[in-house]
Every structure is written in structure tokens, then in C-alpha cells.
Motif scaffolding. Sequence first.
Motif, mmCIF file in Angstrom:
data_model
loop_
_atom_site.group_PDB
_atom_site.id
_atom_site.type_symbol
_atom_site.label_atom_id
_atom_site.label_comp_id
_atom_site.label_asym_id
_atom_site.label_seq_id
_atom_site.Cartn_x
_atom_site.Cartn_y
_atom_site.Cartn_z
ATOM 1 N N LYS A 184 55.332 40.718 37.196
ATOM 2 C CA LYS A 184 56.477 39.846 36.933
ATOM 3 C C LYS A 184 56.028 38.387 36.855
ATOM 4 C CE LYS A 184 60.221 42.672 38.741
ATOM 5 N NZ LYS A 184 60.956 43.034 39.965
ATOM 6 N N ASP A 185 55.138 37.985 37.767
ATOM 7 C CA ASP A 185 54.632 36.612 37.747
ATOM 8 C C ASP A 185 53.946 36.284 36.426
ATOM 9 O OD1 ASP A 185 55.531 35.988 40.234
ATOM 10 O OD2 ASP A 185 53.623 36.280 41.263
ATOM 11 N N ALA A 186 53.303 37.314 35.825
ATOM 12 C CA ALA A 186 52.518 37.070 34.607
ATOM 13 C C ALA A 186 53.366 36.420 33.514
ATOM 14 C CB ALA A 186 51.915 38.377 34.112
ATOM 15 N N ASP A 187 54.640 36.837 33.409
ATOM 16 C CA ASP A 187 55.504 36.269 32.367
ATOM 17 C C ASP A 187 55.673 34.768 32.565
ATOM 18 O OD1 ASP A 187 55.870 38.690 31.128
ATOM 19 O OD2 ASP A 187 57.643 39.194 32.312
ATOM 20 N N ILE B 39 45.251 40.110 32.208
ATOM 21 C CA ILE B 39 43.838 40.433 32.440
ATOM 22 C C ILE B 39 43.319 39.641 33.639
ATOM 23 C CG2 ILE B 39 41.520 40.106 31.478
ATOM 24 C CD1 ILE B 39 42.861 40.742 28.699
ATOM 25 N N ALA B 40 43.614 38.341 33.659
ATOM 26 C CA ALA B 40 43.112 37.488 34.742
ATOM 27 C C ALA B 40 43.744 37.879 36.074
ATOM 28 C CB ALA B 40 43.384 36.022 34.424
ATOM 29 N N LEU B 41 45.055 38.190 36.083
ATOM 30 C CA LEU B 41 45.715 38.549 37.342
ATOM 31 C C LEU B 41 45.164 39.865 37.883
ATOM 32 C CD1 LEU B 41 49.455 37.506 36.877
ATOM 33 C CD2 LEU B 41 47.664 36.373 38.173
ATOM 34 N N PRO C 98 56.652 26.508 41.420
ATOM 35 C CA PRO C 98 55.413 25.814 41.045
ATOM 36 C C PRO C 98 54.183 26.707 41.193
ATOM 37 C CG PRO C 98 56.227 25.017 43.154
ATOM 38 C CD PRO C 98 57.284 25.927 42.600
ATOM 39 N N ASP C 99 54.285 27.765 42.018
ATOM 40 C CA ASP C 99 53.152 28.679 42.174
ATOM 41 C C ASP C 99 52.706 29.250 40.839
ATOM 42 O OD1 ASP C 99 52.387 28.674 44.801
ATOM 43 O OD2 ASP C 99 54.014 30.004 45.406
ATOM 44 N N ASN C 100 53.679 29.499 39.968
ATOM 45 C CA ASN C 100 53.338 30.085 38.680
ATOM 46 C C ASN C 100 53.103 29.037 37.606
ATOM 47 O OD1 ASN C 100 53.502 32.597 39.778
ATOM 48 N ND2 ASN C 100 55.631 32.914 39.188
ATOM 49 N N GLN C 101 53.350 27.792 37.930
ATOM 50 C CA GLN C 101 53.158 26.737 36.942
ATOM 51 C C GLN C 101 51.775 26.096 37.078
ATOM 52 O OE1 GLN C 101 56.298 24.012 36.268
ATOM 53 N NE2 GLN C 101 55.046 22.830 34.877
ATOM 54 N N ILE C 102 51.261 26.064 38.310
ATOM 55 C CA ILE C 102 49.938 25.480 38.527
ATOM 56 C C ILE C 102 48.921 26.571 38.241
ATOM 57 C CG2 ILE C 102 48.421 24.364 40.198
ATOM 58 C CD1 ILE C 102 50.939 23.419 41.655
#
Lengths: 205, 215, 241
Positions: A184-187, B39-41, C98-102
Motif C-alpha cells: 500500500k505504501d508503494a503507491d 522492487i526497492a521495497l 511524510p514517511d512516504n514522501q521522504i
Amino acid sequence: MTAPLYSPGDSLLHRAPASAKLAGLVVLGTAVFLTADLALLLPAALAGVLLLAIVRPPRARLTRQLAGSAILIGLVALIAGLSQGWHQAAVVALRFSAIVLAALAVTLSTRAADMLEAIEALLAPLDRRGLVDSARIALAVSLVLRFVPDILGHYREIREAQAARGLDANPLALIVPLVVRTLKDADDIAAAIEARGFPPDRPGR
Amino acid sequence: MTGGRDTACRRQLGRGLVRRSFKLGQNPLDMTIRDIVLIALFAAIIVAFGLVPVIPVAGLPVPITLQNLAVMLAGAILGPRRGAAATALVMLLVAIGLPVLSGGRGGLGMLLGPSGGFLFGFIAGAFVIGWLAARFARVRGPAWKENGLSILACIAGGIGVCYAMGIPWLALATGLPLEKAALGALVFLPGDLAKAVVAGLVARGVRRVYPIPLK
Amino acid sequence: MRHPDPSTSADNAAVVTVELDRAGVVIDGRTIIAPTTLTLKERRIGVIGANGSGKSTFARLLNGLVVPTTGAVRIDGLDTAREAAKIRRSVGFVFQNPDNQIVFPIIAEDMAFGLKNSGLAKVEIPTRVTAELARLGIAHLVERASHSLSGGEKQLAALAAVLVMRPKLVVFDEPTTLLDLKNRNRIRAVIDALAASALVVTHDLDLVERFDRVLVIEDGRIAADDTPRAAIAWYRERAAA
């Protein structure tokens, strides 16, 4: 945690370009397999020791990296000795000692960024043909280093949440939510990267 | 139905980008930014699983790390190309000298050493798992059947392919006869089987909650 | 602390025109945003509405992260479906988390990322980065590891990475939702002092109180479009009903 193995210094090996060190390793790695002559392999292994001595890494880091390899090489040599005689055992042990010691010397004396640059240069011909894209590889490397601590954090959170509900450590109940959360975070992460103008327009390509 | 919503979102989010890539004749592997991120995650999960505490298994002389379980997951959840890419990315980090293998090991020596074949086997193994998983994903059936196929894919790639590359490398590198080298690798088989079972179940569990197309 | 670079403040202060021309978003047969025609020219625009009303998708329409499935969205005349790259250079986007923005391990690297993509000369990047961090009062974070920051520091760092690009319009998607009161006030002060235009999607009604215009989104439609006072009153009434 993902701090590089590189150990700062000013030795000959530290100053040598990463590409030259990589090339040297390839030559050594090939050469030791072309001979079974102990008179050649012994100096090769000693050269590995010498290289490490030149780099002078902190002892703790050295033992940690060498311990695993030493056990493995010892084990392999032991099996070789029992099945094919002690000459072969010595050949195997010296061969791998030479490679592992030299490779460790290169690893300890080369910054990750320099090594990445050398590998990118190696991939450049492929990049020009459009088979790989070094900008994307560099981005991917950074993303891994950025998100390892976050994933460890999520792992801990999920484990705590389940412990709080009185659940035992069950690998399924632990890993499924971790992976789903990551997907989910990947999006969002992809959106954040696009929002900042990646990939850059590269005119003339 | 698998991944319908997901593909639609991706089409939506990635439209401008994909078009641009095609225009430039770049990116023949057709990897979107989202693919790169996935891929990176997953590479990060593989690294992280090498760092979480090992699970001691009674009666086994070797500690069980979750790292190759994560490799199997990469193939089974992302699919062949992205799964193999995630694993290859970890090997790139190893090569540039980061201690990302379980136990904090890394460096070129790991890739060139006697067990290097297993590491390269991870890459091919993830690809085969992904390839099989993509084929098996179309099969609908009772839970035991879907789980079984998912586990089968993980065993075939994560153990079959990985050992098929690791053992000959070990034999070739050491001059050992193949069967002796195979005997040595047998120590890891029970643990690896257990991990393939867990990976297969996790992969199906994830696919039920949050399906993404295998690519 | 509030001294935007004089060389750019002039064009930053120019108001951006956002045009939605029967723009709608349908995903898998589900209408997320109903066809909407709207022109936004105000410097401070608030967007409020219930969870799942389509606010986030609306925000993502403005820099091409989502392209409309019908109609068009134009930013200063540029179509987001065709000119996303160009638009992203002038429209910044601040995400809720911000965790997913940085996306880089070190704050300085993360801020340099967007600048590199924009083609800025390598030698100029560090100066721009330190200046922006100093302006936001977080100069000490420059060499810190991204994951080691607190929630408030992370949101400020994420914001810095967007502002360092000197956008003409900044779109915020619930920028204060995950923050405590103190950090909420800090982000609010930054938004107030912004030279650029801002469109803020939020549940934080106080945040948009002094804005120029507030939209209320309901089931993918603009249900109210008014002054902050009137729009907020309308929204409160609806929520109570």
C-alpha cells in the motif's frame, strides 16, 4: 544497521580507483582457478593478507566478516581433504582465502558511492542501448537504504500489536500484514517520486 | 477479478509516465516508477528479514534466517521480473559493500566465495517462483489446492532452482564431487522447506487481501 | 526567518490559475470525481469534506498524479494529461504521511532529488538546500537520517523538499492530520507565510479559516463553494445532520 562496511583511511588501496580494484578482483578470481599449483596459490593467499594489512580495518569489523567465511572455507576444505586428499584441500582453502581476503580488502577500502559509480560505468554500454537505466538503479538503491529502517519499525509495531491482543508469534499473522502495508505504501511513494519530477526529461535520448 | 482495482489505479496514476517512456524509446523493460518502488521495497524487506532475530529451530544445527523466505515472497508476490529484480538489487548492495546479508555480512567476497552460487540462485529462483505463481494464480479451487500450488512454486524456485545453481558452483569451485556438495547442502533442506511452506501461505494470504498483477 | 529569496519572490507571488473543464474521474465504473467545471485563482484555497469524499483525488488532479478520465485540468493553460512534467516543476505536492514522501536516506539527499530532476547545476544544489532548511528553521536537520526524525520534523523536512523547488502553487493533502498541536501550528505558520499560492485539503477547519475561498466536496461533487465562514458553517451543519 545498513552502515557500509567501508572503513575510512588513506592507504594505497583507498586511493586506487574503484574500477581498477574491481578489475583486479576479476583477474585474481579467474587466475586462482587456472592453477592448482600450491607454489602459486600460497603467494596469492598471502597477497590477500597483505592487502588487508595495507587497508588496516578495525579488528572487530574484520573478525565479524572473516568468521563466517573462515568456517565455510574450513568446512569445504575438510570435506575435500576427506574425499580427495589433503593436496586438494590445501588448493581449495588457499584459492578461496585469496579471493575472500582480496575482496574484503576492496570492500573495506571503497566507498559504497564509488563502487556504485564504478558499477554504473560498467553498465554504461547497456544504458546507452536502453537495456538498463542507471538513474533508476541509483534511485532504487537509495530507496532500499531509506526504507529498511521503516520496514523494521513496521515489523516491530505489528508484533507488538499482536502481543497486545494476546496472540503468539505466528509468522503468517506477522508477515502478511507487513507485506500488505508495504504494498500500500508503494503507491504513495511512487506518487511522491513522480510529484518531484522523476524521471527527468533527458533531451536527445 | 484479481488486481482489477489495482490495474485501474495504476493506469490512472502512471498514464502520463508510461507514455513519456515510450516516446523516448527508453525503458524497454516497461518498468513504471511504481514498479521500481515495489522492487526497492521488496529488496528492503529482504534486507530487513536478514536483520530480524533468527528463529531457532529445535534439532537444526543452523540458525534459520528469514532472508531467503523474503526472496521467495518477492517472486511469489511481485512476479518473475520484479521479483528477480528485487533480489538482484540486494546482490548489488552486497557487491558495493553493504552488510545486507543475514548476520551483517556483505562485500564482493560473498558473491565470489564458495556459496556465491546460492546467492545468484536466489535471483533465478525468484524469477521461477514468479513465473510459476503467475501461471498458478489463474487456478481457482479449494483453499488447500491454491495454498498447495503457491507452496509448490516456492519449493520449485526457492529450493529447486537455488540448489541447482548453488550446488554445482560449490562443487566446481571446490573440486568436490557433485554428490558430496549436495550432501553438504542437505543440512539446509529442512529449514528451507519450512520457509517455502510459510512463503507459499503468506503469498496466497497477501494475494487475497491485496492482489497486484504479477509482472 | 521570513525572507524569501528576492530574486524569485516576484514570480512566486504570481497567482496560478487552475481550470477544471468538465473534469471527472471514473475508476472501474465508480465515479470518484463527477464532471466538474471550475476556475480557481485565489492565493489560499481550502478543500474540506468527509473521508472518502474524493478530496485526495481532487488534490492529485492538480499536478497530474491523477489525470481526468473525462474533460481536462489545466494549470496556467497547461493540460495535466499532456504536460505533467512541466506542471510538476511549478506545482508542489505535500502528502499526508511524510514517511512516504521522504524517499532518500539523508535529508540533504532527499531535498537534492527534485532539484536534480529539474536540471539545476550540481554546484548550486547545496546552497539552495541549506537556504531552504534555514528559512523553515530546521537547518540542523540537513545531514540527519530521514528515519530518525520525529513526526513534526519529518513533515517540515518533506515540506522543505517541496518548497526548495520554488513552486508557484503548493497542494497540501491533509498536511496536519498526523501532527500534534505544536507541530500543527508550525505547519500552519509556514502555510500562512508562503509566497506561493496554496491549495490545502484538510479536516482541520481552523487551518482554512482565514483563506480566500473554501470548497466542500461531497461524494465527488463540489457541494459548496464560498467564503471560509459560509462554507465551514454549511459543512458543520451537514455533518451534524
